[in-house]
Design an enzyme around this catalytic site. Structure first.
Site, mmCIF file in Angstrom:
data_model
loop_
_atom_site.group_PDB
_atom_site.id
_atom_site.type_symbol
_atom_site.label_atom_id
_atom_site.label_comp_id
_atom_site.label_asym_id
_atom_site.label_seq_id
_atom_site.Cartn_x
_atom_site.Cartn_y
_atom_site.Cartn_z
ATOM 1 N N GLY A 241 0.756 -1.243 0.000
ATOM 2 C CA GLY A 241 0.000 0.000 0.000
ATOM 3 C C GLY A 241 0.780 1.283 0.000
ATOM 4 O O GLY A 241 0.215 2.354 -0.266
ATOM 5 N N PRO A 277 4.571 -5.463 -0.670
ATOM 6 C CA PRO A 277 4.684 -4.234 -1.453
ATOM 7 C C PRO A 277 4.568 -4.506 -2.949
ATOM 8 O O PRO A 277 5.098 -5.489 -3.452
ATOM 9 C CB PRO A 277 6.103 -3.754 -1.117
ATOM 10 C CG PRO A 277 6.865 -5.016 -0.861
ATOM 11 C CD PRO A 277 5.894 -5.965 -0.201
ATOM 12 N N ARG A 279 3.463 -1.455 -5.683
ATOM 13 C CA ARG A 279 3.740 -0.198 -6.383
ATOM 14 C C ARG A 279 5.083 0.410 -6.002
ATOM 15 O O ARG A 279 5.804 0.912 -6.851
ATOM 16 C CB ARG A 279 2.617 0.786 -6.053
ATOM 17 C CG ARG A 279 2.616 2.040 -6.889
ATOM 18 C CD ARG A 279 1.604 3.048 -6.351
ATOM 19 N NE ARG A 279 0.314 2.498 -6.060
ATOM 20 C CZ ARG A 279 -0.737 2.533 -6.883
ATOM 21 N NH1 ARG A 279 -0.643 3.118 -8.043
ATOM 22 N NH2 ARG A 279 -1.887 2.002 -6.526
ATOM 23 N N ARG A 316 -4.871 3.623 -15.788
ATOM 24 C CA ARG A 316 -4.996 4.313 -14.496
ATOM 25 C C ARG A 316 -5.656 5.701 -14.579
ATOM 26 O O ARG A 316 -6.508 6.002 -13.761
ATOM 27 C CB ARG A 316 -3.633 4.398 -13.797
ATOM 28 C CG ARG A 316 -2.975 3.023 -13.568
ATOM 29 C CD ARG A 316 -1.804 3.069 -12.603
ATOM 30 N NE ARG A 316 -2.283 3.400 -11.284
ATOM 31 C CZ ARG A 316 -2.176 4.589 -10.735
ATOM 32 N NH1 ARG A 316 -1.544 5.555 -11.356
ATOM 33 N NH2 ARG A 316 -2.679 4.807 -9.561
ATOM 34 N N CYS A 345 -12.488 5.374 -28.812
ATOM 35 C CA CYS A 345 -13.727 6.105 -29.066
ATOM 36 C C CYS A 345 -14.590 6.304 -27.832
ATOM 37 O O CYS A 345 -15.754 5.901 -27.805
ATOM 38 C CB CYS A 345 -14.485 5.391 -30.168
ATOM 39 S SG CYS A 345 -13.516 5.440 -31.670
ATOM 40 N N GLU A 346 -14.030 6.848 -26.808
ATOM 41 C CA GLU A 346 -14.844 7.349 -25.706
ATOM 42 C C GLU A 346 -14.030 8.410 -24.964
ATOM 43 O O GLU A 346 -12.794 8.361 -24.955
ATOM 44 C CB GLU A 346 -15.314 6.236 -24.763
ATOM 45 C CG GLU A 346 -14.260 5.362 -24.158
ATOM 46 C CD GLU A 346 -14.887 4.318 -23.224
ATOM 47 O OE1 GLU A 346 -15.294 4.715 -22.121
ATOM 48 O OE2 GLU A 346 -14.971 3.138 -23.613
ATOM 49 N N TYR A 374 0.926 -1.459 -12.235
ATOM 50 C CA TYR A 374 -0.467 -1.371 -12.680
ATOM 51 C C TYR A 374 -0.555 -0.706 -14.049
ATOM 52 O O TYR A 374 -1.484 0.053 -14.322
ATOM 53 C CB TYR A 374 -1.339 -0.650 -11.631
ATOM 54 C CG TYR A 374 -1.208 -1.282 -10.257
ATOM 55 C CD1 TYR A 374 -1.709 -2.559 -10.026
ATOM 56 C CD2 TYR A 374 -0.545 -0.635 -9.213
ATOM 57 C CE1 TYR A 374 -1.563 -3.168 -8.792
ATOM 58 C CE2 TYR A 374 -0.395 -1.236 -7.979
ATOM 59 C CZ TYR A 374 -0.900 -2.502 -7.773
ATOM 60 O OH TYR A 374 -0.750 -3.101 -6.541
HETATM 61 N N1 LLP Z 1 -1.608 -6.911 -0.913
HETATM 62 C C1 LLP Z 1 -2.891 -6.990 -1.266
HETATM 63 C C2 LLP Z 1 -3.746 -7.959 -0.584
HETATM 64 C C3 LLP Z 1 -3.397 -6.159 -2.268
HETATM 65 O O1 LLP Z 1 -4.678 -6.246 -2.625
HETATM 66 C C4 LLP Z 1 -2.538 -5.233 -2.925
HETATM 67 C C5 LLP Z 1 -3.028 -4.360 -3.983
HETATM 68 C C6 LLP Z 1 -1.191 -5.197 -2.527
HETATM 69 C C7 LLP Z 1 -0.763 -6.041 -1.516
HETATM 70 C C8 LLP Z 1 -0.187 -4.283 -3.158
HETATM 71 O O2 LLP Z 1 -0.489 -2.961 -2.939
HETATM 72 P P1 LLP Z 1 0.562 -1.836 -3.383
HETATM 73 O O3 LLP Z 1 1.789 -1.985 -2.522
HETATM 74 O O4 LLP Z 1 0.871 -2.035 -4.801
HETATM 75 O O5 LLP Z 1 -0.161 -0.577 -3.136
HETATM 76 N N2 LLP Z 1 -4.859 -0.995 -9.951
HETATM 77 C C9 LLP Z 1 -4.738 -0.017 -8.878
HETATM 78 C C10 LLP Z 1 -4.119 -0.609 -7.627
HETATM 79 C C11 LLP Z 1 -4.844 -1.813 -7.094
HETATM 80 C C12 LLP Z 1 -4.197 -2.407 -5.870
HETATM 81 C C13 LLP Z 1 -4.821 -3.706 -5.517
HETATM 82 N N3 LLP Z 1 -4.242 -4.379 -4.408
HETATM 83 C C14 LLP Z 1 -3.954 1.186 -9.387
HETATM 84 O O6 LLP Z 1 -3.553 1.205 -10.542
HETATM 85 O O7 LLP Z 1 -3.771 2.154 -8.645
#
Ligand code: LLP
Length: 421
Positions: A241, A277, A279, A316, A345-346, A374
């Site tokens: 997150g 982790p 992102r 995104r 086309c949107e 992502y």
């Molecule tokens: N663990 C779980 C259970 C998760 O659902 C996620 C992300 C992560 C870890 C990793 O989170 P991160 O460290 O990457 O924040 N498509 C969206 C983001 C969706 C995240 C879903 N879950 C975007 O492009 O912002």
């Protein structure tokens, strides 16, 4: 910090000019920097290992599941956080030991659970009592025991975009905080399960550490409550997150600030602390390069810069109103204000409105920064467009690590029943 820098006005990925990649592979294309991936993997790992006696890192491969990316992270000692059978096979293909894999996800089906047991997944993060019961039956029938943590919904607002928040009570993830101890107790009694921990993940692109701190404090209290009932809680999975800067110059809490907060909250927990982790590892390690098709005058003074990348290639902005810095690959020093749009086309196919950008004209190359997470993984073929390719750079070397899938290949996978002929 990343390894995408200008040399004499030309944007390089490590030691390779992006113009070289565009000439050889075409556009749009994702370009990843191996050195940047490694750097982020190490910064995150080193910050946490400096303050925690026992920890485990599972890269959330949903952020970027490219096989070569996984190989790089496996070599840095990362396991994987997976959410599907497909991701499991990728993790194994990348050489990640099954024992280092954490299986998250609210809808693991019987086949995925069984495959996880078969290969010896390190930890299943159960998202419901029902899932735990089903996994217990499957594991017992296979003569095994599944190692599990219980994912808890702490009902904390992560203060991020609503569509990527996961820790509020109305979200589908985890079990309700107040019911968690009871569920843990009941699941611990099942033959096929070895309950060893708790898991939490409240959202993505989190830019304020306070919600995570609140969630972790609640998890600590729950851990003590469950231990007080005589059960083992040896692993605490704090999810992923941590957000990344998407705008040049933006200052956000980084891995060291996060680690300091985690160290403070988890002091005295006597548990292995796990992280997922995504992102923060992959985001800054990639750009998406595109070519300007034309600059079109609209009804206002702000022109439309129509590029050859679209929302199907980088979803995104369309999905979350996300900001990605847009830069010219060959800088002239001139600036313009423009609406950046793709060919789809949107009107959702808009990357930015009235944005102050490097001046570009038809035929110029440009790049969206911080597109390593992502990005390609969420690409699709809407409007019968090709599936975007991926390239990895390593110093002066570069290679295509995922081919462009042409519309003809996708067309060839379709069949017309004889009753339509
Ligand atoms: N663990 C779980 C259970 C998760 O659902 C996620 C992300 C992560 C870890 C990793 O989170 P991160 O460290 O990457 O924040 N498509 C969206 C983001 C969706 C995240 C879903 N879950 C975007 O492009 O912002």
């Amino acid at each position: 910090m990343d390894h995408f820098n200008y040399r004499d006005g030309v944007l390089f990925a490590e030691d390779v000019p992006l113009t070289t990649i565009a000439a050889a592979v075409g556009t749009p294309v994702y370009v990843y920097s191996r050195a940047t991936l490694i750097r982020h993997a190490r910064v995150f790992r080193d910050a946490l290992s400096a303050v925690l006696p026992r920890m485990h890192l599972a890269y959330a491969m949903k952020a970027n599941p490219n096989l070569s990316v996984l190989k790089v992270l496996a070599s840095e000692g990362y396991g994987a956080d997976i959410v599907s059978g497909g991701e499991l096979e990728r993790a194994l293909a990348a050489g990640m030991p099954a024992g280092d894999v954490v299986f998250s996800g609210v809808g693991k089906d019987a086949g995925e659970l069984a495959r996880g047991v078969e290969v010896g997944i390190g930890q299943f993060n159960l998202e419901s009592e029902e899932e735990g019961e089903e996994l217990a039956r499957i594991a017992a029938s296979m003569g095994g025991r599944a190692v599990c943590a219980l994912r808890v919904n702490p009902d904390v607002d992560a203060k991020t975009h609503a569509k990527i928040s996961t820790g509020k009570s109305e979200n589908k993830f985890g079990v309700a905080y107040d019911r968690a101890a009871g569920i843990y107790l009941r699941l611990s009694a099942l033959e096929g399960l070895e309950m060893r921990g708790l898991a939490v993940h409240i959202g993505s692109q989190i830019t304020d550490l306070d919600p995570s701190r609140q969630a972790f404090i609640k998890m600590g209290a729950l851990m003590r409550d469950i231990r007080g009932q005589g059960l083992t809680v040896s692993h605490m999975d704090l999810g992923g997150g941590l957000g990344v800067p998407y705008k040049a110059g933006e200052e956000l809490p980084g891995p060291e600030d996060y680690a300091a907060m985690v160290a403070q909250v988890t002091d005295g927990w006597d548990a292995t602390i796990m992280f997922e982790p995504g992102r923060v590892i992959a985001g800054n390690s990639g750009v998406m390069m595109t070519r300007v098709i034309r600059v079109k005058q609209g009804a206002t003074n702000t022109p439309f810069v129509v590029i050859d990348a679209a929302m199907n290639d980088l979803a995104r902005p369309a999905l979350y109103d996300a900001w990605h810095d847009f830069v010219a690959v060959e800088k002239t020093g001139e600036r313009m204000s423009a609406n950046i749009v793709g060919p789809i086309c949107e009107s959702t196919d808009t990357f930015a409105m009235a944005r102050d950008i490097d001046a570009v004209k038809a035929g110029d190359l440009a790049a969206f920064r911080t597109a390593g997470a992502y990005g390609a993984t969420m690409a699709n073929t809407y409007n019968s467009r090709p599936l975007v390719p991926e390239v990895m750079v390593d110093g002066e070397k570069w290679a295509i690590v995922a081919n462009r899938i042409e519309p003809a290949t996708i067309l060839a996978a379709e069949t017309v029943p004889d009753w339509l002929d």
